[in-house]
Every structure is written in structure tokens, then in C-alpha cells.
Design a protein around this motif. Structure first.
Motif, PDB file in Angstrom:
ATOM      1  N   ILE A 299      53.153   9.036   0.887  1.00  0.00           N
ATOM      2  CA  ILE A 299      54.439   9.240   1.560  1.00  0.00           C
ATOM      3  C   ILE A 299      55.578   8.838   0.628  1.00  0.00           C
ATOM      4  O   ILE A 299      56.580   9.550   0.483  1.00  0.00           O
ATOM      5  N   THR A 300      55.435   7.673  -0.018  1.00  0.00           N
ATOM      6  CA  THR A 300      56.462   7.215  -0.952  1.00  0.00           C
ATOM      7  C   THR A 300      56.619   8.191  -2.107  1.00  0.00           C
ATOM      8  O   THR A 300      57.732   8.519  -2.525  1.00  0.00           O
ATOM      9  N   GLY A 301      55.494   8.674  -2.639  1.00  0.00           N
ATOM     10  CA  GLY A 301      55.547   9.621  -3.749  1.00  0.00           C
ATOM     11  C   GLY A 301      56.235  10.921  -3.376  1.00  0.00           C
ATOM     12  O   GLY A 301      57.070  11.446  -4.125  1.00  0.00           O
ATOM     13  N   LEU A 302      55.889  11.461  -2.211  1.00  0.00           N
ATOM     14  CA  LEU A 302      56.523  12.705  -1.747  1.00  0.00           C
ATOM     15  C   LEU A 302      58.019  12.509  -1.517  1.00  0.00           C
ATOM     16  O   LEU A 302      58.832  13.383  -1.871  1.00  0.00           O
ATOM     17  N   ALA A 303      58.390  11.386  -0.913  1.00  0.00           N
ATOM     18  CA  ALA A 303      59.801  11.114  -0.650  1.00  0.00           C
ATOM     19  C   ALA A 303      60.587  10.999  -1.952  1.00  0.00           C
ATOM     20  O   ALA A 303      61.699  11.548  -2.078  1.00  0.00           O
ATOM     21  N   LEU A 304      60.024  10.304  -2.927  1.00  0.00           N
ATOM     22  CA  LEU A 304      60.709  10.154  -4.211  1.00  0.00           C
ATOM     23  C   LEU A 304      60.827  11.493  -4.933  1.00  0.00           C
ATOM     24  O   LEU A 304      61.885  11.826  -5.490  1.00  0.00           O
ATOM     25  N   LEU A 305      59.748  12.279  -4.928  1.00  0.00           N
ATOM     26  CA  LEU A 305      59.784  13.580  -5.590  1.00  0.00           C
ATOM     27  C   LEU A 305      60.827  14.492  -4.945  1.00  0.00           C
ATOM     28  O   LEU A 305      61.588  15.180  -5.646  1.00  0.00           O
ATOM     29  N   SER A 306      60.895  14.500  -3.620  1.00  0.00           N
ATOM     30  CA  SER A 306      61.890  15.311  -2.915  1.00  0.00           C
ATOM     31  C   SER A 306      63.309  14.866  -3.259  1.00  0.00           C
ATOM     32  O   SER A 306      64.205  15.693  -3.449  1.00  0.00           O
ATOM     33  N   SER A 307      63.497  13.560  -3.363  1.00  0.00           N
ATOM     34  CA  SER A 307      64.822  13.037  -3.695  1.00  0.00           C
ATOM     35  C   SER A 307      65.228  13.426  -5.111  1.00  0.00           C
ATOM     36  O   SER A 307      66.378  13.835  -5.350  1.00  0.00           O
ATOM     37  N   PHE A 308      64.298  13.316  -6.041  1.00  0.00           N
ATOM     38  CA  PHE A 308      64.613  13.684  -7.421  1.00  0.00           C
ATOM     39  C   PHE A 308      64.933  15.167  -7.543  1.00  0.00           C
ATOM     40  O   PHE A 308      65.855  15.570  -8.269  1.00  0.00           O
ATOM     41  N   LYS A 309      64.185  16.000  -6.840  1.00  0.00           N
ATOM     42  CA  LYS A 309      64.449  17.440  -6.878  1.00  0.00           C
ATOM     43  C   LYS A 309      65.799  17.769  -6.251  1.00  0.00           C
ATOM     44  O   LYS A 309      66.523  18.642  -6.737  1.00  0.00           O
ATOM     45  N   ALA A 310      66.137  17.066  -5.158  1.00  0.00           N
ATOM     46  CA  ALA A 310      67.435  17.302  -4.511  1.00  0.00           C
ATOM     47  C   ALA A 310      68.590  16.919  -5.433  1.00  0.00           C
ATOM     48  O   ALA A 310      69.665  17.527  -5.379  1.00  0.00           O
ATOM     49  N   LEU A 311      68.363  15.918  -6.294  1.00  0.00           N
ATOM     50  CA  LEU A 311      69.393  15.487  -7.234  1.00  0.00           C
ATOM     51  C   LEU A 311      69.350  16.258  -8.546  1.00  0.00           C
ATOM     52  O   LEU A 311      70.178  16.018  -9.443  1.00  0.00           O
TER      53      LEU A 311
ATOM     54  N   ILE B 281      66.920  16.170 -10.797  1.00  0.00           N
ATOM     55  CA  ILE B 281      66.319  15.363 -11.875  1.00  0.00           C
ATOM     56  C   ILE B 281      64.882  15.799 -12.079  1.00  0.00           C
ATOM     57  O   ILE B 281      64.079  15.789 -11.145  1.00  0.00           O
ATOM     58  N   SER B 282      64.538  16.194 -13.291  1.00  0.00           N
ATOM     59  CA  SER B 282      63.181  16.636 -13.594  1.00  0.00           C
ATOM     60  C   SER B 282      62.256  15.433 -13.721  1.00  0.00           C
ATOM     61  O   SER B 282      62.649  14.393 -14.280  1.00  0.00           O
ATOM     62  N   PRO B 283      61.021  15.542 -13.214  1.00  0.00           N
ATOM     63  CA  PRO B 283      60.070  14.424 -13.343  1.00  0.00           C
ATOM     64  C   PRO B 283      59.813  14.074 -14.802  1.00  0.00           C
ATOM     65  O   PRO B 283      59.639  14.958 -15.642  1.00  0.00           O
ATOM     66  N   GLY B 284      59.805  12.808 -15.096  1.00  0.00           N
ATOM     67  CA  GLY B 284      59.606  12.337 -16.462  1.00  0.00           C
ATOM     68  C   GLY B 284      59.664  10.821 -16.495  1.00  0.00           C
ATOM     69  O   GLY B 284      59.402  10.145 -15.497  1.00  0.00           O
ATOM     70  N   MET B 285      60.020  10.270 -17.645  1.00  0.00           N
ATOM     71  CA  MET B 285      60.036   8.820 -17.797  1.00  0.00           C
ATOM     72  C   MET B 285      61.053   8.166 -16.873  1.00  0.00           C
ATOM     73  O   MET B 285      60.788   7.108 -16.290  1.00  0.00           O
ATOM     74  N   LEU B 286      62.227   8.771 -16.724  1.00  0.00           N
ATOM     75  CA  LEU B 286      63.249   8.203 -15.850  1.00  0.00           C
ATOM     76  C   LEU B 286      62.759   8.115 -14.407  1.00  0.00           C
ATOM     77  O   LEU B 286      62.922   7.075 -13.748  1.00  0.00           O
TER      78      LEU B 286
ATOM     79  N   THR C 284      52.702   7.629  -9.091  1.00  0.00           N
ATOM     80  CA  THR C 284      52.841   8.151 -10.451  1.00  0.00           C
ATOM     81  C   THR C 284      52.473   9.623 -10.512  1.00  0.00           C
ATOM     82  O   THR C 284      53.115  10.410 -11.229  1.00  0.00           O
ATOM     83  N   THR C 285      51.451  10.036  -9.779  1.00  0.00           N
ATOM     84  CA  THR C 285      51.020  11.434  -9.790  1.00  0.00           C
ATOM     85  C   THR C 285      52.143  12.371  -9.364  1.00  0.00           C
ATOM     86  O   THR C 285      52.287  13.477  -9.906  1.00  0.00           O
ATOM     87  N   PHE C 286      52.972  11.940  -8.422  1.00  0.00           N
ATOM     88  CA  PHE C 286      54.050  12.791  -7.915  1.00  0.00           C
ATOM     89  C   PHE C 286      55.265  12.807  -8.832  1.00  0.00           C
ATOM     90  O   PHE C 286      56.011  13.789  -8.846  1.00  0.00           O
ATOM     91  N   THR C 287      55.502  11.734  -9.576  1.00  0.00           N
ATOM     92  CA  THR C 287      56.760  11.601 -10.306  1.00  0.00           C
ATOM     93  C   THR C 287      56.605  11.584 -11.822  1.00  0.00           C
ATOM     94  O   THR C 287      57.597  11.412 -12.528  1.00  0.00           O
TER      95      THR C 287
END
Length: 269
Positions: free
Chosen positions: A116-128, A130-135, A209-212
Motif C-alpha cells: 500500500i505504501t509503495g503504491l501510494a508513493l509511486l502514484s504521488s511521484f507520477k502525479a508530480l 517525478i521519474s522513479p530513480g535514486m531520488l 523499493t520494488t515500486f519506486t
């Protein structure tokens, strides 16, 4: 009235049985990391060797994954130490509207299932955008590492007497001097323990980590990919053993640092 707190023999057997059941798979991995046979978990063990350690430590993909995980855990821990300490200080010193809600929201990332945390973070990054990576990895790991630091520091703050700070101010110290010479020494072991626990938690995190991670390959992701390579099982066992040691050592260090600090100098009863 005297009460007998001695555990019954059955309870002791059940407790030890649970511990053995939990740790037996770890013992198996540790044993097979030294097995001379390259086949996956051949029984009985064919002998004792250290050759797999040499092969594991000479592989560039292993070293790159280890370095990435160490770097990620270090950055997430530093960020968590700063944010967690400031949050604990705010909760300790100030009364404000929504204080209980703030406390619950701060603990939520580690209380929720990792997926749940991973999905929420990934959705937030995509909405902003921000491409998944080190940041994104550093930010996502810091979200749950903050909780570890926050709990440790807040517990220490609550055992620290307000009279110490008031006495420091009465003697002419400003806010920075009071923090440096009075508050920080009382927080030292709590900060160190929180940092060690946060580092260990970040180092072996896999679900969030898998999601982000994007194209980044941390050590847990590398281990997950090794499940499809049966010929690399001995090397995988060695790396898994090293991950276990890298996780257990900070946890034990944090335990020994904080086990005798129930009473802090100057704390009020």
C-alpha cells in the motif's frame, strides 16, 4: 502479595519452538553458504569452503548492488534523523490543533502494508512528474525510517526533565547552547540507536523499493532476481548471509545502546 512470574514449562517450550521455527530458514541459508557442492541445497552438506565468498565479492553486479544499498540507506537515515528529531521536538514542546492526528499520520507509512505504501508513493511521484530513480528511493525509504527515529527520540524527550532546559535558560544560555550542551547529550544514544535501526530497515527493504526503484537495482532487488538463476544459488546464499549480518548488527547495537537508558540523568519521575 507475592506473585509467581515464572513461566510454565509448556510456555517456555512454545516460545523456544517459535524462535526455532522463525530462525531455522536463516540457519539453513548460512550453512549452505559454506557448502562445497554448487547444487542447490544438496543434503547432506558436502564439506566446508569459503570459495563462494570470494566469487560473490568479485562480481561487479553484487558490489554495485551493495554500494547502492549502502548509499541509499545512509541518505535515507540522515534525512530521517533530521525530520524525525524535529517532529519529536515539536510533539514534545508544543501543543497544537491536530496533534494526535499528526502523530498517527507520521506512524502510518510503517503501519500500513508495504504494498500500500509503495503504491501510494509511486502514484504521488507520477502525479508530480517525478521519474522513479535514486531520488524517489531516498524519499520513499525516509518516509518509514522517520518513524523509527521519531519513536526513539520522542521516548527520550519524554524522559527528559523540562527543569534542565529551564535551568540552562536561567543561567544565560541561548536556544542553540541549550540544545547543544543539554538536550543533545541526552538524545545522543537515542539518535544513534534510531539511526542504526533506520539504516538496517532501509538496507533490506524490498516491497516499497520494488515500486519506486525504477531502473536502480538495490541488493534486495538483486536477490529477488537471483531466484530465477538456480546455478547462482551458492553466491546468492553468501549475499543473503551478508545481508542478514548487515541487518542484525545495527539492531543488536541499537539494543545495547538503549537497554540501560530507561532513566536519563535529570529525568523526573
Amino acid at each position: 502479595m507475592h506473585s509467581d512470574r515464572t513461566a510454565s514449562p509448556l510456555l517456555k517450550v512454545l516460545a523456544w519452538g517459535g524462535l526455532i521455527l522463525l530462525h531455522l530458514p536463516l540457519v539453513v541459508i548460512a550453512l549452505y553458504a559454506f557448502n562445497t557442492e554448487s547444487a542447490a541445497f544438496s543434503f547432506p552438506l558436502q564439506g566446508f569452503t569459503l570459495q563462494w565468498f570470494g566469487k560473490a565479492l568479485s562480481r561487479p553486479d553484487v558490489l554495485e548492488a551493495v554500494w547502492l544499498s549502502v548509499k541509499l540507506a545512509a541518505m535515507a537515515t540522515v534525512l530521517a534523523l533530521v525530520l524525525g528529531t524535529l517532529a519529536a521536538l515539536a510533539m514534545w514542546r508544543h501543543q497544537f490543533v491536530g496533534k494526535d492526528a499528526f502523530n498517527m499520520l507520521l506512524v502510518l507509512p510503517i503501519a500500513l502494508p508495504g504494498i500500500i505504501t509503495g503504491l501510494a508513493l509511486l502514484s504521488s511521484f507520477k502525479a508530480l512528474g517525478i521519474s522513479p530513480g535514486m531520488l524517489t528511493l531516498v524519499v520513499s525509504h525516509a518516509t518509514f525510517c522517520v518513524v523509527i527515529v521519531f519513536n526513539n527520540v520522542l521516548a527520550r524527550f519524554r524522559r527528559t526533565s523540562q527543569s534542565l532546559i529551564e535551568a540552562s535558560m536561567d543561567l544565560g544560555a541561548d536556544g542553540w547552547q541549550t540544545f547543544r550542551y543539554v538536550v543533545l547529550p541526552n538524545l545522543a544514544t537515542a539518535l544513534l540507536a534510531g539511526g542504526l535501526l533506520a539504516f538496517a530497515l532501509s538496507f533490506d527493504e524490498i516491497i516499497v523499493t520494488t515500486f519506486t526503484a525504477g531502473h536502480e537495482k538495490t541488493l534486495p532487488i538483486w536477490l529477488l532476481g537471483q531466484l530465477t538463476r538456480p546455478r547462482d544459488v551458492p553466491v546468492t546464499n553468501v549475499v543473503a548471509l551478508l545481508v542478514m549480518l548487515a541487518t542484525v548488527v545495527p539492531i543488536l547495537a541499537a539494543y545495547y545502546l538503549t537497554k540501560d537508558t530507561e532513566t536519563v540523568a535529570g529525568s523526573s519521575k
